[in-house]
Write a protein that holds these residues in place. Structure first.
Motif, short mmCIF file in Angstrom:
data_model
loop_
_atom_site.label_atom_id
_atom_site.label_comp_id
_atom_site.label_asym_id
_atom_site.label_seq_id
_atom_site.Cartn_x
_atom_site.Cartn_y
_atom_site.Cartn_z
N LEU A 1 61.19 8.16 -28.96
CA LEU A 1 60.66 8.97 -27.87
C LEU A 1 59.80 10.10 -28.39
CD1 LEU A 1 60.63 9.36 -24.82
CD2 LEU A 1 62.67 10.78 -25.04
N VAL A 2 60.16 10.66 -29.55
CA VAL A 2 59.32 11.69 -30.17
C VAL A 2 57.94 11.12 -30.46
CG1 VAL A 2 59.04 13.18 -32.19
CG2 VAL A 2 61.30 12.93 -31.14
N THR A 3 57.89 9.90 -30.95
CA THR A 3 56.60 9.24 -31.21
C THR A 3 55.83 9.04 -29.92
OG1 THR A 3 57.67 8.03 -33.02
CG2 THR A 3 55.52 7.22 -32.29
N LEU A 4 56.53 8.62 -28.88
CA LEU A 4 55.88 8.29 -27.61
C LEU A 4 55.28 9.52 -26.94
CD1 LEU A 4 55.40 6.02 -25.48
CD2 LEU A 4 57.55 6.73 -24.45
N THR A 5 56.04 10.62 -26.90
CA THR A 5 55.60 11.80 -26.18
C THR A 5 54.70 12.71 -27.02
OG1 THR A 5 57.54 13.09 -26.87
CG2 THR A 5 57.73 11.81 -24.84
N GLY A 6 54.84 12.65 -28.35
CA GLY A 6 54.09 13.54 -29.22
C GLY A 6 54.65 14.95 -29.25
N VAL A 7 55.79 15.18 -28.58
CA VAL A 7 56.41 16.51 -28.56
C VAL A 7 57.40 16.57 -29.72
CG1 VAL A 7 57.83 18.12 -27.25
CG2 VAL A 7 56.17 16.67 -26.07
N ARG A 8 57.13 17.47 -30.68
CA ARG A 8 57.93 17.51 -31.90
C ARG A 8 58.91 18.68 -31.94
NH1 ARG A 8 52.72 16.83 -35.97
NH2 ARG A 8 51.88 14.92 -35.03
N SER A 9 58.93 19.50 -30.93
CA SER A 9 59.76 20.70 -30.94
C SER A 9 61.25 20.36 -31.01
CB SER A 9 59.49 21.55 -29.70
OG SER A 9 60.42 22.62 -29.61
N ARG A 10 61.95 20.99 -31.95
CA ARG A 10 63.40 20.78 -32.05
C ARG A 10 64.14 21.46 -30.91
NH1 ARG A 10 65.78 25.13 -35.49
NH2 ARG A 10 64.13 26.60 -36.10
N TYR A 11 63.51 22.40 -30.24
CA TYR A 11 64.17 23.07 -29.13
C TYR A 11 64.28 22.17 -27.91
CZ TYR A 11 63.72 27.19 -32.02
OH TYR A 11 63.83 28.07 -33.06
N VAL A 12 63.47 21.12 -27.84
CA VAL A 12 63.63 20.13 -26.78
C VAL A 12 64.94 19.37 -26.97
CG1 VAL A 12 62.71 17.95 -25.89
CG2 VAL A 12 61.18 19.88 -26.31
N ALA A 13 65.22 18.98 -28.23
CA ALA A 13 66.50 18.33 -28.52
C ALA A 13 67.67 19.27 -28.24
CB ALA A 13 66.53 17.85 -29.97
N ALA A 14 67.51 20.55 -28.57
CA ALA A 14 68.56 21.53 -28.29
C ALA A 14 68.82 21.63 -26.79
CB ALA A 14 68.17 22.89 -28.85
N ALA A 15 67.75 21.58 -25.99
CA ALA A 15 67.92 21.58 -24.54
C ALA A 15 68.70 20.35 -24.09
CB ALA A 15 66.56 21.64 -23.84
N GLY A 16 68.40 19.21 -24.71
CA GLY A 16 69.16 17.99 -24.41
C GLY A 16 70.63 18.15 -24.76
N GLY A 17 70.92 18.82 -25.88
CA GLY A 17 72.31 19.06 -26.26
C GLY A 17 73.03 19.92 -25.25
N LEU A 18 72.38 20.95 -24.73
CA LEU A 18 72.99 21.80 -23.70
C LEU A 18 73.27 21.00 -22.43
CD1 LEU A 18 70.93 25.10 -24.09
CD2 LEU A 18 73.33 24.73 -24.70
N ILE A 19 72.36 20.11 -22.06
CA ILE A 19 72.56 19.29 -20.86
C ILE A 19 73.77 18.37 -21.05
CG2 ILE A 19 71.55 17.44 -19.45
CD1 ILE A 19 68.81 18.75 -19.98
#
Length: 471
Positions: A330-348
């Motif tokens: 998904l990182v490849t698909l979206t081109g969004v590399r920010s680790r804070y996006v994954a952190a947001a996913g962890g909070l969810i």
């Protein structure tokens, strides 16, 4: 709509460490959760069902899984002292542990608490060997990792088939003090098979015609359609949902204090090695995708977090953790590399774990609904392994086919003939009854016999390129 991240306008460090606006970060984090959710809850459903746990216990397993996955994801993405790779990584329970855990839990002398004891020890073992994985990479070239990942998918396909049939074809029942196999008359009910086929067709259709997020959550949408049809036909029930609380906190050692049994520990430590190898490949691929150079220290931090996450899993009544390949893609698909996006996913994930009613609903999903989805999920695991094996130069490595053929052949024994090793000592059963462990040991030994050990630099180069192509 927010434009895709332009990697040319920022440096690699800025891309990975960029703090996005909160609404966008939350939306992208939710997307990661949706992509991984079906795979995240699959292992508790598989293990809980195989061990005959109640619906309430399975719901608790799902809550615990979501909580631990969220915590470990935060550690990987944000970092904690010497733990965490600090890259956009989403963590979930590894499928490699399913076979050994079922074998341990189904053994009357071991049981569920032995799974958690072995998981805790395996996590500590993972943290200790993490710094050595750079040297061990030469033992796990793409020939071995591709074979193991293929075997994981093929071995779990039997689970998907039984799901589609509505459960297990037979069960063991005690009659006059003697266990007898009782055939499940409803196994393979045409109505169940039809719903499983519908789920599969929906996933195929969405993956073909869907775009963006819709395509990424094809498996989840297929399950939703299957659930809707089951509800309409009166085949899905939510008994006990009203009694489940809206909010709850997962407590450590819910099923009792862990038991530390040597056979189970050996089996789970082998799984831990497999998990570290899988994660190494994913981390190398992620480094190539984001442009961040993968140093030995960075790799060690990521693998050490895998071990810590596995300890957390054992304490909070769940299982070993690894990076999820679909989220790397998904990182490849979206081109969004920010680790804070994954952190947001962890909070969810953590927020979802606090809602037992949601976990109870998930645990109520009939197994045949998951059947069609399981064929896709486990088939994709096997396909990933096959793609890695496709990167091998068979002309230069004329013994590669021997390694693949013999390892997969041995690894399928527990699936195709579960009773073949029944007369061996009981302490061997967690190993001999797991095709994944058998196949992995065979692949490592055969590769060493035929090809020896690669240099660390060459192994990292091959692992990175093969895993990147598999994504």
């Amino acid at each position: 709509m927010t434009a895709p991240h332009d990697s040319s306008s920022t440096t690699t460090a800025e891309a990975v460490d960029q703090k996005l606006p909160l609404p966008r970060c939350a939306a992208l984090g939710l997307q990661h959760v949706l992509v991984m959710y079906a795979g995240t809850v699959a292992v508790p459903l598989i293990v809980g069902g195989a061990l005959g746990l109640s619906k309430a216990d399975i719901a608790f397993l799902i809550n615990a899984d979501l909580l631990a996955a969220g915590i470990v994801t935060l550690i990987q993405a944000l970092g904690l002292w010497r733990f965490g790779i600090r890259m956009p990584v989403m963590m979930g329970v590894t499928f490699a542990a399913v076979g050994p855990m079922i074998a341990i839990g189904a053994d009357p002398s071991l049981g569920l608490t032995a799974i958690y004891g072995a998981t805790i020890v395996a996590g500590v073992f993972g943290m200790l060997v993490a710094p050595l994985m750079g040297r061990l990479l030469g033992v796990f070239p793409p020939l071995v990792t591709g074979t193991v990942i293929t075997l994981i998918g093929v071995s779990l396909m039997g689970v998907a088939i039984n799901w589609a049939g509505g459960g297990q074809p037979s069960s063991m029942q005690m009659v006059d003090g003697v266990q007898h196999a009782v055939f499940n008359a409803d196994y393979g009910d045409p109505a169940k098979l039809a719903i499983a086929a519908l789920v599969l067709l929906v996933i195929i259709g969405i993956s073909r015609f869907g775009r963006g997020l819709v395509s990424n959550i094809a498996v989840l949408l297929g399950i939703v359609v299957g659930v809707a049809v089951s509800l309409a036909l009166g085949r899905m029930h939510f008994d006990g949902l009203a009694e489940a609380p809206w909010l709850s906190v997962t407590t450590p050692f819910h099923f009792g204090l862990p038991r530390f049994e040597l056979p189970a520990i050996v089996s789970m430590c082998i799984v831990m090695l497999i998990t570290l190898v899988e994660s190494t490949g994913m981390f190398l691929a992620l480094g190539a995708i984001t442009g961040r150079r993968m140093t030995p220290d960075l790799l060690t931090r990521g693998l050490r977090a895998d071990g810590l996450g596995t300890v957390i899993g054992g304490v909070f009544n769940t299982f070993p953790y690894t990076s999820f390949s679909q989220n790397v893609g998904l990182v490849t698909l979206t081109g969004v590399r920010s680790r804070y996006v994954a952190a947001a996913g962890g909070l969810i994930l953590i927020l979802l774990a606090l809602v037992p009613k949601l976990a109870h609903v998930v645990a109520s999903v009939p197994p045949y609904v998951l059947g069609g989805a399981g064929i896709v999920m486990f088939g994709m695991v096997a396909a990933t392994g096959i793609r890695i094996l496709g990167s091998i130069d068979y002309g230069a490595n004329r013994h590669a086919l021997y390694v693949i053929a013999i390892s997969i052949g041995l690894g399928l024994i527990p699936t195709l003939s579960p009773t073949l090793f029944q007369h061996l000592p009981a302490w061997t059963h967690p190993i001999t009854h797991s095709g994944i462990v058998l196949g992995t040991v065979a692949a490592v030994v055969l590769n060493l016999f035929y090809n020896g050990v690669l240099s660390r630099e060459r192994a990292m180069q091959l692992a990175g390129s093969s895993t990147h192509s598999a994504e």
